[in-house]
Design a protein around this motif. Sequence first.
Motif, PDB file in Angstrom:
ATOM      1  N   THR A   1       0.802  -1.223   0.000  1.00 20.22           N
ATOM      2  CA  THR A   1       0.000   0.000   0.000  1.00 20.22           C
ATOM      3  C   THR A   1       0.836   1.274   0.000  1.00 20.22           C
ATOM      4  O   THR A   1       0.465   2.273  -0.642  1.00 20.22           O
ATOM      5  CB  THR A   1      -0.931   0.022   1.237  1.00 20.22           C
ATOM      6  OG1 THR A   1      -1.663  -1.191   1.297  1.00 20.22           O
ATOM      7  CG2 THR A   1      -1.894   1.196   1.172  1.00 20.22           C
TER       8      THR A   1
ATOM      9  N   VAL B   1      -8.041   9.020   6.259  1.00 22.44           N
ATOM     10  CA  VAL B   1      -8.637   7.706   6.010  1.00 22.44           C
ATOM     11  C   VAL B   1      -7.733   6.601   6.560  1.00 22.44           C
ATOM     12  O   VAL B   1      -8.202   5.625   7.167  1.00 22.44           O
ATOM     13  CB  VAL B   1      -8.884   7.497   4.504  1.00 22.44           C
ATOM     14  CG1 VAL B   1      -9.302   6.057   4.212  1.00 22.44           C
ATOM     15  CG2 VAL B   1      -9.955   8.461   4.011  1.00 22.44           C
ATOM     16  N   GLY B   2      -6.424   6.760   6.375  1.00 21.22           N
ATOM     17  CA  GLY B   2      -5.476   5.753   6.855  1.00 21.22           C
ATOM     18  C   GLY B   2      -5.568   5.533   8.352  1.00 21.22           C
ATOM     19  O   GLY B   2      -5.668   4.389   8.829  1.00 21.22           O
TER      20      GLY B   2
ATOM     21  N   LEU C   1      -8.850   3.860   9.315  1.00 23.00           N
ATOM     22  CA  LEU C   1      -8.818   2.411   9.110  1.00 23.00           C
ATOM     23  C   LEU C   1      -7.985   1.720  10.187  1.00 23.00           C
ATOM     24  O   LEU C   1      -8.318   0.615  10.640  1.00 23.00           O
ATOM     25  CB  LEU C   1      -8.254   2.084   7.719  1.00 23.00           C
ATOM     26  CG  LEU C   1      -9.145   2.440   6.533  1.00 23.00           C
ATOM     27  CD1 LEU C   1      -8.413   2.168   5.222  1.00 23.00           C
ATOM     28  CD2 LEU C   1     -10.454   1.661   6.581  1.00 23.00           C
TER      29      LEU C   1
ATOM     30  N   LEU D   1     -10.123   1.442  13.185  1.00 22.28           N
ATOM     31  CA  LEU D   1     -11.107   0.375  12.994  1.00 22.28           C
ATOM     32  C   LEU D   1     -10.461  -0.994  13.171  1.00 22.28           C
ATOM     33  O   LEU D   1     -11.039  -1.895  13.804  1.00 22.28           O
ATOM     34  CB  LEU D   1     -11.732   0.496  11.604  1.00 22.28           C
ATOM     35  CG  LEU D   1     -12.808  -0.536  11.244  1.00 22.28           C
ATOM     36  CD1 LEU D   1     -13.964  -0.471  12.233  1.00 22.28           C
ATOM     37  CD2 LEU D   1     -13.307  -0.300   9.818  1.00 22.28           C
ATOM     38  N   GLY D   2      -9.255  -1.173  12.630  1.00 19.43           N
ATOM     39  CA  GLY D   2      -8.543  -2.438  12.787  1.00 19.43           C
ATOM     40  C   GLY D   2      -8.221  -2.742  14.244  1.00 19.43           C
ATOM     41  O   GLY D   2      -8.353  -3.889  14.701  1.00 19.43           O
TER      42      GLY D   2
ATOM     43  N   SER E   1      -8.047  -8.403  10.599  1.00 23.45           N
ATOM     44  CA  SER E   1      -7.877  -7.195  11.407  1.00 23.45           C
ATOM     45  C   SER E   1      -6.463  -6.643  11.269  1.00 23.45           C
ATOM     46  O   SER E   1      -6.259  -5.421  11.228  1.00 23.45           O
ATOM     47  CB  SER E   1      -8.195  -7.501  12.868  1.00 23.45           C
ATOM     48  OG  SER E   1      -7.242  -8.385  13.435  1.00 23.45           O
TER      49      SER E   1
ATOM     50  N   LEU F   1      -6.148  -5.011   7.846  1.00 28.73           N
ATOM     51  CA  LEU F   1      -6.817  -3.701   7.840  1.00 28.73           C
ATOM     52  C   LEU F   1      -5.922  -2.635   8.467  1.00 28.73           C
ATOM     53  O   LEU F   1      -5.834  -1.518   7.957  1.00 28.73           O
ATOM     54  CB  LEU F   1      -8.142  -3.800   8.594  1.00 28.73           C
ATOM     55  CG  LEU F   1      -9.017  -2.539   8.592  1.00 28.73           C
ATOM     56  CD1 LEU F   1      -9.407  -2.143   7.167  1.00 28.73           C
ATOM     57  CD2 LEU F   1     -10.279  -2.778   9.440  1.00 28.73           C
TER      58      LEU F   1
ATOM     59  N   LEU G   1      -3.230  -1.840   5.971  1.00 25.22           N
ATOM     60  CA  LEU G   1      -3.768  -0.966   4.926  1.00 25.22           C
ATOM     61  C   LEU G   1      -3.827   0.478   5.418  1.00 25.22           C
ATOM     62  O   LEU G   1      -3.413   1.412   4.716  1.00 25.22           O
ATOM     63  CB  LEU G   1      -5.159  -1.452   4.518  1.00 25.22           C
ATOM     64  CG  LEU G   1      -5.921  -0.580   3.516  1.00 25.22           C
ATOM     65  CD1 LEU G   1      -5.175  -0.509   2.186  1.00 25.22           C
ATOM     66  CD2 LEU G   1      -7.338  -1.115   3.309  1.00 25.22           C
ATOM     67  N   GLY G   2      -4.344   0.657   6.636  1.00 26.85           N
ATOM     68  CA  GLY G   2      -4.432   2.008   7.191  1.00 26.85           C
ATOM     69  C   GLY G   2      -3.071   2.641   7.381  1.00 26.85           C
ATOM     70  O   GLY G   2      -2.865   3.815   7.030  1.00 26.85           O
TER      71      GLY G   2
END
Length: 472
Positions: A319, A338-339, A342, A345-346, A365, A368, A371-372
């Motif tokens: 990423t 956004v990163g 995320l 959230l993870g 998880s 994610l 990714l963030g």
Amino acid sequence: MMQERLQSLSYYKWLIFGVVATGSFMATMTSSIVNVGLPPITAALHTDITTAQWVVTAYLLVITSLLPLMGRLGDIWGRRKVYGFGFIGFTAGSLLCGIANSISLLIGFRVLQAVGAAALMANSMAIVTGSFPQSERGKVLGMIGTMVALGSLSGPGIGGLLVEHFGWHSIFFVNIPVGLLGYAGVRVILPVDRDLRQEKIDYLGAVLFTTSIVSFLLALSYGTEWGWTSLATVTCVSFALIVFIMFIWYETKIDQPMLELSIFKNKAFSAGNLAGFLSFTAMFTNTMLLPFFLHDVLAFAPAKTGLIMSAFPLVMAVTAPVSGTLSDKVGPVTLTTVGLGLMALGLLLTAKLQLDATLWLIMGSQALMGLGNGLFQSPNNNSVMSSVEPRQLGVAGGINALARNFGMVCGTAVAVSILEYRRAASLSGLSQPTAGQQVAAFMAGYHEALMVGACLAAVGALISFKRTRKPA
């Protein structure tokens, strides 16, 4: 001259990137490879775990405390010279660590290795930023992020193989050919430093800053063991605060300070570093506690644990270059916000894991979060490094690396402290807790620590959203 011929090549800047990538990979891999060797080191050098842990702690303390100074030296002496010194110090330290025959010598040589690593970490982003045009900085900083992720990913695996087949000495010897190759690249490829600033080095400021940071990091690292209200912890924190106030006062009184405090008036610079610090603090609540959850609670084998934890750096490695390229076109605000969202959230999903969690849910998880983090780090670094003047690139890179390392230490301390506090509270009054009660006590602390990490990532997302939209 060979260097002049190289500079005429259309891909010369990518040769520079190759040298910097070598240093970034090596320094990062070493940070993770040594943990694998601690058990055999403890046995071979006839010491205990508490003493052996200083092989890791001393390395971290020295790197973190020296990063701003090494960045400043790069601005004054030249980044080529300081980066070359970094390879020499790191390689020499690796050789000496490999032949050390006592724990005290090994810790001492790790300090030398850390001085070299600090020189590499503090100046890598400055060299890359100064060698690439504005339109490509995000992409190349994202690729540096990939090298960092690959170093973190490969360290434990390479370390395990080396220790098993060649002994613990090999985890240090493996750095020597890479370090020599990197130094050759510095001498042959990196451009000669020109237009250097004729300024004095603020040695007293460096000593004050280093003393303050080391004292504070000692308190963070050992606060749980000593007790957060113990005399040792309170003394370390108080001493660190007093010395840091002296440092700030002194830096405002001299003409050529180690750290130009005015740099923090730059909103994009300050917001980026604060968000970066929060991201690593949040990330390391997971990095510290997940292995214990997988191994001690779910009873996963080490290989399975390693596979699960590899999801984070693998996704980040893919990423980071993409987000860096996008940041050159759309700016840092959306991607960083956004990163970190995320990542929060993870962490929230990881905090909600139960004893019946499936392998795919756990890996999901972690992916994610990877990714963030990949979406966040490259645009954030691009924003920080593009917001300062060229003459400040070295010290800016040093502070950026300091925020990263400081966040790692704080995240570890926060995670362990919350875990131990909640576990002790859950088991209070139980003279002989059952295995089920012990697991439940661990899970209570584990869930709470990761919830705090998720909140920190969310605060970082808010800071990213409010940052200056265009680099200064």
